[in-house]
Motif scaffolding. Structure first.
Motif, short mmCIF file in Angstrom:
data_model
loop_
_atom_site.label_atom_id
_atom_site.label_comp_id
_atom_site.label_asym_id
_atom_site.label_seq_id
_atom_site.Cartn_x
_atom_site.Cartn_y
_atom_site.Cartn_z
N LEU A 4 1.53 6.54 -6.84
CA LEU A 4 0.30 7.22 -7.22
C LEU A 4 0.38 8.74 -7.05
CD1 LEU A 4 -2.69 6.79 -8.09
CD2 LEU A 4 -3.25 6.88 -5.65
N ILE A 5 0.98 9.21 -5.98
CA ILE A 5 1.03 10.65 -5.73
C ILE A 5 1.84 11.39 -6.80
CG2 ILE A 5 1.93 12.41 -4.12
CD1 ILE A 5 0.89 10.68 -1.85
N VAL A 13 -2.33 15.83 -13.26
CA VAL A 13 -3.09 17.06 -12.96
C VAL A 13 -2.36 18.27 -13.53
CG1 VAL A 13 -3.86 18.57 -11.08
CG2 VAL A 13 -4.28 16.12 -10.97
N SER A 14 -1.04 18.31 -13.41
CA SER A 14 -0.27 19.42 -13.95
C SER A 14 -0.38 19.48 -15.46
CB SER A 14 1.20 19.26 -13.54
OG SER A 14 1.98 20.23 -14.16
N ALA A 15 -0.34 18.35 -16.13
CA ALA A 15 -0.46 18.34 -17.58
C ALA A 15 -1.84 18.80 -18.03
CB ALA A 15 -0.18 16.93 -18.12
N LEU A 16 -2.88 18.51 -17.25
CA LEU A 16 -4.23 18.92 -17.62
C LEU A 16 -4.48 20.41 -17.35
CD1 LEU A 16 -6.26 15.87 -16.26
CD2 LEU A 16 -5.74 16.41 -18.65
N ALA A 47 0.84 -1.21 0.00
CA ALA A 47 0.00 0.00 0.00
C ALA A 47 0.86 1.25 0.00
CB ALA A 47 -0.93 -0.01 1.21
N LEU A 48 1.95 1.23 0.76
CA LEU A 48 2.86 2.37 0.78
C LEU A 48 3.53 2.57 -0.57
CD1 LEU A 48 4.12 4.58 2.55
CD2 LEU A 48 5.94 2.96 3.11
#
Length: 135
Positions: free
Chosen positions: A16-17, A24-27, A9-10
């Motif tokens: 994932l982060i 998100v930055s590309a969008l 999970a870690l």
């Protein structure tokens, strides 16, 4: 088995982060294609000369010596922390001997570097023509 689930999970969150941030930055960022952004230097200055600059080898020798003695500290510190317990458990000779050999090898390396001129910043081109200052 539950420890490996926590590790998995870690690892998943650790991947994932950053990937999520890049997506998100590309969008969200504006896209302004221009030729200046594709150049090597984006500061607005036109690069002059070549990128191949000859550095003095002494910079690398000093860096190498720093790394050697930095690693020496990293090895000596844990030994110092357990020194008193080690003497009580295995005796003085077995606790102190390996560290003395380790430090002896490092001192021998420093003496060699000193004698070959690796720690001397400026070397004379002709060592036999060095002049001594007479008092």
């Amino acid at each position: 088995m539950s420890e490996w689930i926590a590790v998995g999970a870690l690892a998943f969150v650790a991947v994932l982060i950053p990937v999520g941030m890049m997506v998100v930055s590309a969008l969200l960022r504006p896209s302004v294609p221009e030729q200046g952004k594709r150049s090597t230097y984006e500061s607005g200055e036109v690069p002059t000369g070549t990128t191949r600059i000859r550095f003095n080898i002494q910079y690398y020798m000093v860096a190498l010596l720093f790394v050697v003695f930095d690693i020496e500290t990293a090895f000596i510190f844990p030994w110092v922390v357990i020194y008193t317990d080690a003497i009580a458990e295995v005796g003085l000779l077995h606790a102190l001997g390996p560290m003395l050999v380790f430090i002896g090898v490092l001192v021998a390396a420093l003496v060699w570097a000193w004698r070959t001129g690796a720690v001397q910043w400026i070397r004379s081109e002709h060592p036999e023509k060095r002049t001594r200052i007479q008092p």
